[in-house]
Design a protein around this motif. Structure first.
Motif, mmCIF file in Angstrom:
data_model
loop_
_atom_site.group_PDB
_atom_site.id
_atom_site.type_symbol
_atom_site.label_atom_id
_atom_site.label_comp_id
_atom_site.label_asym_id
_atom_site.label_seq_id
_atom_site.Cartn_x
_atom_site.Cartn_y
_atom_site.Cartn_z
ATOM 1 N N PRO A 32 0.818 -1.222 0.000
ATOM 2 C CA PRO A 32 0.000 0.000 0.000
ATOM 3 C C PRO A 32 0.849 1.269 0.000
ATOM 4 O O PRO A 32 0.730 2.118 0.881
ATOM 5 C CB PRO A 32 -0.824 -0.145 1.275
ATOM 6 C CG PRO A 32 0.002 -1.004 2.177
ATOM 7 C CD PRO A 32 0.769 -1.932 1.271
ATOM 8 N N GLU A 33 1.684 1.404 -1.009
ATOM 9 C CA GLU A 33 2.634 2.520 -1.062
ATOM 10 C C GLU A 33 2.217 3.641 -2.005
ATOM 11 O O GLU A 33 2.812 4.700 -1.980
ATOM 12 C CB GLU A 33 4.026 1.994 -1.445
ATOM 13 C CG GLU A 33 4.592 1.055 -0.400
ATOM 14 C CD GLU A 33 5.871 0.376 -0.838
ATOM 15 O OE1 GLU A 33 6.185 0.367 -2.050
ATOM 16 O OE2 GLU A 33 6.553 -0.169 0.042
ATOM 17 N N ASP A 34 1.241 3.388 -2.858
ATOM 18 C CA ASP A 34 0.764 4.463 -3.728
ATOM 19 C C ASP A 34 -0.761 4.443 -3.743
ATOM 20 O O ASP A 34 -1.395 3.518 -3.230
ATOM 21 C CB ASP A 34 1.349 4.376 -5.144
ATOM 22 C CG ASP A 34 0.946 3.121 -5.894
ATOM 23 O OD1 ASP A 34 -0.228 2.696 -5.811
ATOM 24 O OD2 ASP A 34 1.798 2.564 -6.599
ATOM 25 N N GLU A 35 -1.330 5.465 -4.320
ATOM 26 C CA GLU A 35 -2.785 5.641 -4.292
ATOM 27 C C GLU A 35 -3.512 4.477 -4.952
ATOM 28 O O GLU A 35 -4.514 3.988 -4.432
ATOM 29 C CB GLU A 35 -3.169 6.969 -4.960
ATOM 30 C CG GLU A 35 -4.658 7.268 -4.924
ATOM 31 C CD GLU A 35 -5.236 7.371 -3.514
ATOM 32 O OE1 GLU A 35 -6.438 7.081 -3.345
ATOM 33 O OE2 GLU A 35 -4.505 7.717 -2.580
ATOM 34 N N MET A 36 -3.034 4.010 -6.108
ATOM 35 C CA MET A 36 -3.714 2.919 -6.810
ATOM 36 C C MET A 36 -3.689 1.637 -5.981
ATOM 37 O O MET A 36 -4.696 0.932 -5.885
ATOM 38 C CB MET A 36 -3.086 2.691 -8.182
ATOM 39 C CG MET A 36 -3.826 1.655 -9.001
ATOM 40 S SD MET A 36 -5.596 2.010 -9.144
ATOM 41 C CE MET A 36 -5.610 2.925 -10.643
ATOM 42 N N ARG B 148 -3.458 1.414 -2.703
ATOM 43 C CA ARG B 148 -4.366 1.602 -1.557
ATOM 44 C C ARG B 148 -5.822 1.476 -1.997
ATOM 45 O O ARG B 148 -6.651 0.901 -1.277
ATOM 46 C CB ARG B 148 -4.109 2.943 -0.881
ATOM 47 C CG ARG B 148 -2.811 2.962 -0.072
ATOM 48 C CD ARG B 148 -2.647 4.218 0.769
ATOM 49 N NE ARG B 148 -2.417 5.413 -0.023
ATOM 50 C CZ ARG B 148 -1.230 5.813 -0.466
ATOM 51 N NH1 ARG B 148 -0.153 5.116 -0.183
ATOM 52 N NH2 ARG B 148 -1.110 6.913 -1.180
ATOM 53 N N ARG B 149 -6.150 1.985 -3.171
ATOM 54 C CA ARG B 149 -7.519 1.870 -3.677
ATOM 55 C C ARG B 149 -7.882 0.406 -3.946
ATOM 56 O O ARG B 149 -8.991 -0.035 -3.640
ATOM 57 C CB ARG B 149 -7.684 2.698 -4.957
ATOM 58 C CG ARG B 149 -7.717 4.197 -4.682
ATOM 59 C CD ARG B 149 -7.877 5.005 -5.938
ATOM 60 N NE ARG B 149 -9.131 4.671 -6.602
ATOM 61 C CZ ARG B 149 -9.389 4.914 -7.869
ATOM 62 N NH1 ARG B 149 -8.498 5.501 -8.641
ATOM 63 N NH2 ARG B 149 -10.552 4.589 -8.390
ATOM 64 N N ARG B 150 -6.924 -0.350 -4.514
ATOM 65 C CA ARG B 150 -7.168 -1.767 -4.803
ATOM 66 C C ARG B 150 -7.390 -2.528 -3.493
ATOM 67 O O ARG B 150 -8.312 -3.338 -3.379
ATOM 68 C CB ARG B 150 -5.988 -2.339 -5.587
ATOM 69 C CG ARG B 150 -6.263 -3.701 -6.161
ATOM 70 C CD ARG B 150 -5.175 -4.154 -7.122
ATOM 71 N NE ARG B 150 -5.206 -3.371 -8.348
ATOM 72 C CZ ARG B 150 -4.234 -2.552 -8.757
ATOM 73 N NH1 ARG B 150 -3.137 -2.404 -8.057
ATOM 74 N NH2 ARG B 150 -4.354 -1.880 -9.889
#
Length: 177
Positions: free
Chosen positions: A110-114, A116-118
């Motif tokens: 969970p290191e980038d926005e995509m 975290r969204r997934r």
């Protein structure tokens, strides 16, 4: 209504749809060589290569492994022209309702926005993010292990079951002893 249709390479048009979508949806490092995938599809009885169908039209694919005590979801993608239309949620509901054992899958850190969204998408659909350090073995010789996390839907516990789950995935999916 959505349904999963297991395919082999003999299902030429559907198999080509799956390969094309695989190449669109995943970086090369995140799927096995296509010749090896064809071999697995046709010979590994516990590997399920499925097309997601809606009214006889392919809209995506979902591959998974049946390991007797849990399922390992290897790849899942919806046709890019149909994304954000609720199909992902519908497919997960179908799987969670029809597969009788826990489902395990890998997600990016969970290191980038995509990413975290997934993860949030899977959490909203009943999956739990395990805190254990996990590294996805490489699909191709010379590639590096990729830092990932496991997510689980169903009755598995990260403290009690992690080593067993990781061991089965490493051995069966990635041929790592």
């Amino acid at each position: 209504m959505l349904e999963l249709q297991r395919i082999t390479t003999a299902d030429t048009a559907l198999y080509q749809f799956m390969e094309n979508l695989m190449k669109q949806a995943f970086p090369t490092a995140e799927y096995r060589d296509l010749d090896e995938l064809r071999l697995y599809t046709d010979t590994k009885v516990h590997f399920y290569n499925n097309i997601i169908m809606e009214e006889n039209r392919p809209i995506g694919f979902f591959t998974y492994w049946d390991f007797d005590t849990f399922y390992y979801a290897e790849h899942f993608a919806i046709d890019p022209t149909l994304r954000n239309g609720g199909y992902g949620k519908q497919v997960l509901n179908l799987l969670c309702d029809s597969l009788p054992r826990p489902i395990v899958l890998e997600v990016e850190m969970p290191e980038d926005e995509m990413a975290r969204r997934r993860i949030g998408f899977y959490e909203r659909n009943g999956f739990v993010l395990w805190p254990n350090d996990y590294r996805q073995p490489p699909y191709r010789p010379g590639d590096e292990f990729l830092p990932m996390r496991l997510m689980v839907h169903g009755e598995l516990n990260s403290e009690k079951d992690y080593e067993y789950v990781k061991g089965r995935i490493y051995k069966e999916v990635y041929n790592v002893k």
